[in-house]
Every structure is written in C-alpha cells, then in structure tokens.
Design a protein around this motif. Structure first.
Motif, PDB file in Angstrom:
ATOM      1  N   ILE A  21       0.861  -1.183   0.000  1.00 58.02           N
ATOM      2  CA  ILE A  21       0.000   0.000   0.000  1.00 58.02           C
ATOM      3  C   ILE A  21       0.898   1.234   0.000  1.00 58.02           C
ATOM      4  CG2 ILE A  21      -1.907   1.208   1.113  1.00 58.02           C
ATOM      5  CD1 ILE A  21      -2.518  -1.735   0.360  1.00 58.02           C
ATOM      6  N   PRO A  22       0.985   1.961  -1.114  1.00 57.16           N
ATOM      7  CA  PRO A  22       1.841   3.143  -1.153  1.00 57.16           C
ATOM      8  C   PRO A  22       1.386   4.210  -0.154  1.00 57.16           C
ATOM      9  CG  PRO A  22       1.201   2.469  -3.371  1.00 57.16           C
ATOM     10  CD  PRO A  22       0.362   1.682  -2.415  1.00 57.16           C
ATOM     11  N   ASN A  23       2.339   4.875   0.449  1.00 53.44           N
ATOM     12  CA  ASN A  23       2.024   5.934   1.418  1.00 53.44           C
ATOM     13  C   ASN A  23       1.191   7.045   0.796  1.00 53.44           C
ATOM     14  OD1 ASN A  23       3.301   4.720   3.579  1.00 53.44           O
ATOM     15  ND2 ASN A  23       5.264   5.689   3.130  1.00 53.44           N
ATOM     16  N   ILE A  24       1.390   7.318  -0.487  1.00 59.14           N
ATOM     17  CA  ILE A  24       0.629   8.378  -1.138  1.00 59.14           C
ATOM     18  C   ILE A  24      -0.863   8.073  -1.102  1.00 59.14           C
ATOM     19  CG2 ILE A  24       0.838   7.437  -3.480  1.00 59.14           C
ATOM     20  CD1 ILE A  24       0.950  11.165  -2.513  1.00 59.14           C
ATOM     21  N   LEU A  25      -1.227   6.800  -1.101  1.00 55.61           N
ATOM     22  CA  LEU A  25      -2.638   6.430  -0.987  1.00 55.61           C
ATOM     23  C   LEU A  25      -3.103   6.461   0.458  1.00 55.61           C
ATOM     24  CD1 LEU A  25      -2.888   3.539  -3.594  1.00 55.61           C
ATOM     25  CD2 LEU A  25      -3.463   5.950  -3.867  1.00 55.61           C
ATOM     26  N   LYS A  26      -2.220   6.117   1.381  1.00 51.37           N
ATOM     27  CA  LYS A  26      -2.584   6.140   2.803  1.00 51.37           C
ATOM     28  C   LYS A  26      -2.931   7.548   3.279  1.00 51.37           C
ATOM     29  CE  LYS A  26       0.103   2.149   4.289  1.00 51.37           C
ATOM     30  NZ  LYS A  26       1.223   1.728   5.138  1.00 51.37           N
ATOM     31  N   VAL A  27      -2.402   8.555   2.606  1.00 60.81           N
ATOM     32  CA  VAL A  27      -2.703   9.937   2.980  1.00 60.81           C
ATOM     33  C   VAL A  27      -4.209  10.190   2.937  1.00 60.81           C
ATOM     34  CG1 VAL A  27      -2.460  12.334   2.202  1.00 60.81           C
ATOM     35  CG2 VAL A  27      -0.466  10.864   2.327  1.00 60.81           C
ATOM     36  N   TYR A  28      -4.887   9.498   2.054  1.00 53.03           N
ATOM     37  CA  TYR A  28      -6.334   9.670   1.892  1.00 53.03           C
ATOM     38  C   TYR A  28      -7.141   8.681   2.734  1.00 53.03           C
ATOM     39  CZ  TYR A  28      -4.972  12.335  -2.228  1.00 53.03           C
ATOM     40  OH  TYR A  28      -4.415  13.250  -3.072  1.00 53.03           O
ATOM     41  N   SER A  29      -6.498   7.889   3.558  1.00 58.36           N
ATOM     42  CA  SER A  29      -7.167   6.781   4.231  1.00 58.36           C
ATOM     43  C   SER A  29      -8.249   7.204   5.224  1.00 58.36           C
ATOM     44  CB  SER A  29      -6.148   5.881   4.927  1.00 58.36           C
ATOM     45  OG  SER A  29      -5.455   6.590   5.939  1.00 58.36           O
ATOM     46  N   LEU A  30      -8.186   8.413   5.735  1.00 56.86           N
ATOM     47  CA  LEU A  30      -9.239   8.873   6.638  1.00 56.86           C
ATOM     48  C   LEU A  30     -10.506   9.256   5.874  1.00 56.86           C
ATOM     49  CD1 LEU A  30      -7.224  11.013   9.191  1.00 56.86           C
ATOM     50  CD2 LEU A  30      -8.012   8.655   9.419  1.00 56.86           C
ATOM     51  N   ARG A  31     -10.371   9.364   4.552  1.00 56.36           N
ATOM     52  CA  ARG A  31     -11.512   9.678   3.695  1.00 56.36           C
ATOM     53  C   ARG A  31     -11.556   8.686   2.524  1.00 56.36           C
ATOM     54  NH1 ARG A  31     -13.773  14.777   3.279  1.00 56.36           N
ATOM     55  NH2 ARG A  31     -15.197  13.617   1.945  1.00 56.36           N
ATOM     56  N   PRO A  32     -11.996   7.450   2.778  1.00 58.37           N
ATOM     57  CA  PRO A  32     -12.040   6.448   1.714  1.00 58.37           C
ATOM     58  C   PRO A  32     -12.836   6.893   0.493  1.00 58.37           C
ATOM     59  CG  PRO A  32     -12.417   5.406   3.831  1.00 58.37           C
ATOM     60  CD  PRO A  32     -12.426   6.899   4.060  1.00 58.37           C
ATOM     61  N   ASP A  33     -13.850   7.735   0.681  1.00 59.41           N
ATOM     62  CA  ASP A  33     -14.620   8.236  -0.451  1.00 59.41           C
ATOM     63  C   ASP A  33     -13.736   9.076  -1.378  1.00 59.41           C
ATOM     64  OD1 ASP A  33     -14.520  10.093   1.744  1.00 59.41           O
ATOM     65  OD2 ASP A  33     -16.139  11.257   0.851  1.00 59.41           O
ATOM     66  N   VAL A  34     -12.857   9.899  -0.802  1.00 53.76           N
ATOM     67  CA  VAL A  34     -11.931  10.705  -1.591  1.00 53.76           C
ATOM     68  C   VAL A  34     -10.881   9.801  -2.233  1.00 53.76           C
ATOM     69  CG1 VAL A  34     -10.203  12.549  -1.503  1.00 53.76           C
ATOM     70  CG2 VAL A  34     -12.330  12.755  -0.190  1.00 53.76           C
ATOM     71  N   LEU A  35     -10.419   8.821  -1.495  1.00 51.35           N
ATOM     72  CA  LEU A  35      -9.440   7.874  -2.018  1.00 51.35           C
ATOM     73  C   LEU A  35      -9.982   7.168  -3.254  1.00 51.35           C
ATOM     74  CD1 LEU A  35      -6.760   6.367  -1.782  1.00 51.35           C
ATOM     75  CD2 LEU A  35      -7.840   4.867  -0.098  1.00 51.35           C
ATOM     76  N   ARG A  36     -11.204   6.681  -3.182  1.00 52.75           N
ATOM     77  CA  ARG A  36     -11.818   6.002  -4.333  1.00 52.75           C
ATOM     78  C   ARG A  36     -11.998   6.958  -5.508  1.00 52.75           C
ATOM     79  NH1 ARG A  36     -12.908   0.811  -4.295  1.00 52.75           N
ATOM     80  NH2 ARG A  36     -13.365  -0.196  -2.327  1.00 52.75           N
ATOM     81  N   ALA A  37     -12.310   8.205  -5.243  1.00 57.64           N
ATOM     82  CA  ALA A  37     -12.482   9.187  -6.318  1.00 57.64           C
ATOM     83  C   ALA A  37     -11.147   9.573  -6.945  1.00 57.64           C
ATOM     84  CB  ALA A  37     -13.196  10.426  -5.780  1.00 57.64           C
TER      85      ALA A  37
END
Length: 81
Positions: free
Chosen positions: A30-46
């Motif tokens: 799991i790249p850290n750049i994706l973990k930055v969005y982990s508190l907002r999975p909706d934003v991560l998916r978008a």
C-alpha cells in the motif's frame, strides 16, 4: 517533515479494507501516497481513477518516463520514494 495521520492496513475496516486489498493485490504493498487519503475512503476512491489515468492511460510518455518524472518530483519534495 509533516506528519499526517493515516489508517494502516491492519487497522483498515469496511470499504477502506477492501480498497487496500485491491491495491495490495496489484502493487504488492500500500503506497504511502494512498494512505494519505485513508481517513476519507470516499476521496481515495475518487482519486484513484485520476492516478491510474495519469500513470497508465494514453500519453505521449511511456511508463518509464512517467516514473522518472514522479521520481524527480519526489526527490525535489524530499520524499523518501
């Protein structure tokens, strides 16, 4: 260096857990750049389709060139990877 709260893989539940599993199957981690969005999975998916288009979609740049640009930008930003 900035500190950003993230949800680690072993702590993820629900939609985030499923998203992490898909990324891990494809990338192996799991790249850290994706973990930055982990508190907002909706934003991560978008955000994910944009990332995939930029890195894997049609372009005048090949994959190696895109990775070299990402590497240089990371270096200029004092990013570890």
């Amino acid at each position: 260096m900035a500190w950003i709260k993230t949800v680690e893989e072993q702590e993820a539940t629900g939609d985030l857990r499923e998203f992490y599993a898909g990324i891990k199957r494809r990338a192996g981690f799991i790249p850290n750049i994706l973990k930055v969005y982990s508190l907002r999975p909706d934003v991560l998916r978008a955000m994910q389709p944009l990332y995939e288009t930029l890195m894997f979609g049609p372009s005048g740049l090949n994959r190696a060139q895109r990775e070299m640009i990402a590497l240089l930008v990371s270096k200029l930003n004092n990013c570890h990877y």
